[in-house]
Design a protein around this motif. Sequence first.
Motif, PDB file in Angstrom:
ATOM      1  N   LEU A  84       0.829  -1.205   0.000  1.00 18.85           N
ATOM      2  CA  LEU A  84       0.000   0.000   0.000  1.00 18.85           C
ATOM      3  C   LEU A  84       0.861   1.252   0.000  1.00 18.85           C
ATOM      4  O   LEU A  84       0.549   2.234  -0.682  1.00 18.85           O
ATOM      5  N   ASP A  85       1.946   1.214   0.765  1.00 20.00           N
ATOM      6  CA  ASP A  85       2.858   2.355   0.768  1.00 20.00           C
ATOM      7  C   ASP A  85       3.509   2.551  -0.599  1.00 20.00           C
ATOM      8  O   ASP A  85       3.854   3.674  -0.969  1.00 20.00           O
ATOM      9  N   ARG A  88       1.097   4.605  -2.580  1.00 23.39           N
ATOM     10  CA  ARG A  88       1.197   6.001  -2.137  1.00 23.39           C
ATOM     11  C   ARG A  88       2.466   6.647  -2.683  1.00 23.39           C
ATOM     12  O   ARG A  88       2.448   7.792  -3.149  1.00 23.39           O
ATOM     13  N   LEU A 147      -5.943  -3.452  -0.175  1.00 23.57           N
ATOM     14  CA  LEU A 147      -6.853  -2.700  -1.038  1.00 23.57           C
ATOM     15  C   LEU A 147      -7.984  -3.604  -1.478  1.00 23.57           C
ATOM     16  O   LEU A 147      -7.779  -4.798  -1.720  1.00 23.57           O
ATOM     17  N   SER A 186      -3.127  12.513  -3.539  1.00 23.44           N
ATOM     18  CA  SER A 186      -3.029  11.093  -3.199  1.00 23.44           C
ATOM     19  C   SER A 186      -4.201  10.667  -2.322  1.00 23.44           C
ATOM     20  O   SER A 186      -4.752   9.570  -2.480  1.00 23.44           O
ATOM     21  N   GLN A 187      -4.596  11.535  -1.400  1.00 21.68           N
ATOM     22  CA  GLN A 187      -5.749  11.231  -0.557  1.00 21.68           C
ATOM     23  C   GLN A 187      -7.037  11.175  -1.368  1.00 21.68           C
ATOM     24  O   GLN A 187      -7.981  10.452  -1.018  1.00 21.68           O
ATOM     25  N   TYR A 189      -7.187  10.151  -4.500  1.00 25.21           N
ATOM     26  CA  TYR A 189      -7.145   8.994  -5.392  1.00 25.21           C
ATOM     27  C   TYR A 189      -7.997   7.901  -4.762  1.00 25.21           C
ATOM     28  O   TYR A 189      -7.745   7.462  -3.642  1.00 25.21           O
ATOM     29  N   LEU A 192      -6.775   4.876  -2.489  1.00 27.69           N
ATOM     30  CA  LEU A 192      -6.161   5.306  -1.248  1.00 27.69           C
ATOM     31  C   LEU A 192      -7.163   6.045  -0.362  1.00 27.69           C
ATOM     32  O   LEU A 192      -7.119   5.944   0.863  1.00 27.69           O
TER      33      LEU A 192
END
Length: 201
Positions: A84-85, A88, A147, A186-187, A189, A192
């Motif tokens: 997940l990182d 990001r 996800l 990014s938030q 998207y 995410l």
Amino acid sequence: MRAQGRPENQTASAIHRAAVDLFYKQGYAATTLRQIADKVGLQVGSLYNHISSKEDVLFRIMQEIMNDLIDATREEMDQASGPLDKVRAFMHASIRFHGKHRRETLIGNSELRALSPAKRRSIVALRDRYEALLSDAISEAVNANELDIPDEQMAVFAGLAMCAHVASWYRSGHRLDLDQIADYLSQMYAPLGAVAHAEVA
């Protein structure tokens, strides 16, 4: 960063910068070698000591910016602690890169059709490598149950489009710096954003 495709001396670098400026402002088709030569202060014939054609200049611009984008994105993703990182990190690095190198990335996204088939295939292969960075990270995050998204390919396309679009509107002096923009976008998207919402809930 990669050396392949980079201008090898000051004159070649000046030609490169002039071409970027002219291709960005008026498009590849409308730009002539004479305009590039005039901007650098050379005779047209002298350009051929440094380039083989106008298409060669465009190809080098596109090749260099794609290699640099891949390298910058991969470098940040390599620092990520998990799948997940990595997603990001891809978004952060790509958003910042498109904002910082907006002219070159806009040229790369709009002038692919101007390349000959062989050169076009070369650039498409680089694009595929870039896309695979996000695609692989999303797949890893899904497989790790980090996800939950209905369609991975659509998520990849949405992420690529969000990053690329930054080049069309970002300007230096924006009220937000590129790090802040990368954080906010990014938030926003969706994959995410869904994770962030779930964490808050």
